[in-house]
Design an enzyme around this catalytic site. Structure first.
Site, PDB file in Angstrom:
ATOM      1  N   HIS A 340       4.418   8.894  -4.350  1.00 42.27           N
ATOM      2  CA  HIS A 340       5.296  10.051  -4.492  1.00 42.27           C
ATOM      3  C   HIS A 340       6.393   9.788  -5.509  1.00 42.27           C
ATOM      4  O   HIS A 340       6.669   8.645  -5.900  1.00 42.27           O
ATOM      5  CB  HIS A 340       5.925  10.419  -3.145  1.00 42.27           C
ATOM      6  N   CYS A 359       5.389   3.005   0.879  1.00 39.04           N
ATOM      7  CA  CYS A 359       4.827   3.959  -0.074  1.00 39.04           C
ATOM      8  C   CYS A 359       4.878   3.385  -1.492  1.00 39.04           C
ATOM      9  O   CYS A 359       5.489   2.351  -1.745  1.00 39.04           O
ATOM     10  CB  CYS A 359       5.587   5.278  -0.025  1.00 39.04           C
TER      11      CYS A 359
END
Length: 420
Positions: A340, A359
């Site tokens: 992201h 992430c």
């Protein structure tokens, strides 16, 4: 005499014979001998047959499937109407509780009728049919039945969507709304054909999930067709399938991106050519990123990320982070791994420091409306089913059933998970 005509004759005969016997009892004529009866003009059966013929009944014989008062009727192909020695004039099918009429089509030769669409589960229907024979004489038939209930049926939800174009890592993933114990029959009712000619094998992760994949990633530009023929298939004791449908998807170009946690770089390769190498920030030492092959399963221009939903909480039980507008987010696992955009870290973090909770972060701007950032570029260039491979992380390998990540299982083990 046809069976249909004979059935009508027998009914009339029974009534006439009752009248004959009653008359005989009242008139005292019951002692006539067979010879006397024959001399007087014939047997009671002959009289009944002649009366049936004189009644001028229709020769058309209507057949309706299923049987009257049947339960657990399938919702796809279990209902049909036909006629012999005649033509169908009208067929009316209604849901008895709501009064909703079900549309259907009479064949060109007017001898069969089928409903146009799938029926509802757990619903009682009534069919009223009128037909006529060559002489124009009418015949009628009515039938009532109830379709299979949700408790007695199973359905499977599938990924990817019908008509979609996906990356080379996209498996066919089937998730059932009931536990499946008869795995072999359910799996055998799934037929997958690929224009690439690749062999496709199923693997049961648990009693409600069955995935299919080839040994290696799909070849680019492959057309895949999936036929689910579960209508009437028993998935478990007393639980049958109700689906009979086909869907297809296209495998687009090949895009595989490799994240090196040590160098903090992601190399994006399309059809064998390097498009770009992007600086990233992966999981910190305390919360490292999984290694392994990961498939993009969702894309969001913006999404909320709250640490509490994936187990990252403070002493007060609140999430260690709660960001309502994470830009350019693409899911890699069910447990919450994403690649992201990151607007809250300084530009110098990317390519130099791993700071995330697992992430893979790319440099971005708040609002997801700056198409010049690395995150925006990668988001625009990616599609569902694209592969991201993470290497050189101190964490373990991503579990094959955590998301659409069955590629983290070797081919022999994958094949062993088939029920066939």
């Amino acid at each position: 005499m046809r069976d249909g005509m004979r059935r009508k004759s027998l009914g009339v005969a029974a009534a006439l014979l009752t009248g004959v016997l009653t008359l005989s009892a009242c008139s005292g004529g019951g002692d006539d001998s067979p010879e006397e009866s024959a001399a007087s003009g014939g047997s009671g059966q002959e009289d009944a047959d002649r009366a049936a013929e004189d009644a001028n009944t229709s020769a058309a014989v209507i057949s309706i499937t299923p049987d009257d008062a049947a339960d657990n009727v399938g919702i796809n192909d279990d209902v049909q109407v036909s006629v012999e020695d005649g033509t169908l004039d009208s067929v009316t099918m209604t849901a008895t509780e709501s009064g909703t009429e079900i549309t259907g089509t009479i064949s060109a030769d007017q001898t069969t009728w089928l409903p146009d669409a799938q029926l509802e589960r757990a619903t009682q229907y009534q069919i009223d049919v009128q037909a006529s024979d060559r002489e124009g004489r009418a015949a009628h038939e009515t039938r009532t039945f109830t379709t299979v209930s949700p408790e007695n049926s199973f359905i499977g939800y599938f990924t990817p969507e019908d008509g979609s174009t996906v990356g080379v890592g996209m498996p066919v993933s089937l998730n059932f709304d009931k536990p499946i114990t008869n795995r072999a029959e359910v799996e055998a009712a799934v037929e997958i054909t690929a224009s690439s000619g690749q062999e496709v094998v199923g693997h049961w992760f648990n009693e409600t999930r069955l995935d299919f994949r080839p040994e290696d990633y799909w070849e680019a530009n492959t057309e895949v067709t999936v036929n689910l023929d579960w209508d009437g298939v028993e998935g478990a004791d007393g639980v049958t399938g109700v689906q009979d449908r086909t869907f297809s998807f296209t495998v687009g170009r090949s895009q595989i991106s490799t994240v090196d946690v040590e160098s903090k770089q992601m190399q994006v390769v399309r059809d064998g050519e390097v498009l770009r190498t992007l600086p990233i920030s992966a999981g910190s030492e305390e919360t490292p990123t999984y290694n392994g092959q990961m498939v993009i399963s969702e894309k969001h221009e913006e999404t909320r990320m709250n640490g509490a939903t994936v187990g990252f909480t403070d002493d007060d039980g609140e999430g260690e982070y709660d960001i309502p507008d994470v830009p350019h987010a693409m899911r890699l696992s069910t447990s919450g791994t994403f690649v992201h955009g990151n607007y809250w870290a300084s530009d110098g973090v990317f390519g130099s420091t791993n700071t995330s909770h697992g992430c893979i972060g790319l440099n971005d701007e708040q609002g997801a409306d700056d198409d010049t950032t690395d995150a925006a570029w990668f988001f625009d260039e990616s599609m569902l089913g694209d592969v991201i491979v993470v290497v050189n992380s101190p964490d373990e390998e991503m579990a094959p059933d955590n998301g659409l990540n069955g590629w983290n299982m070797d081919w022999t083990e994958w094949q062993a998970g088939s029920a066939l």
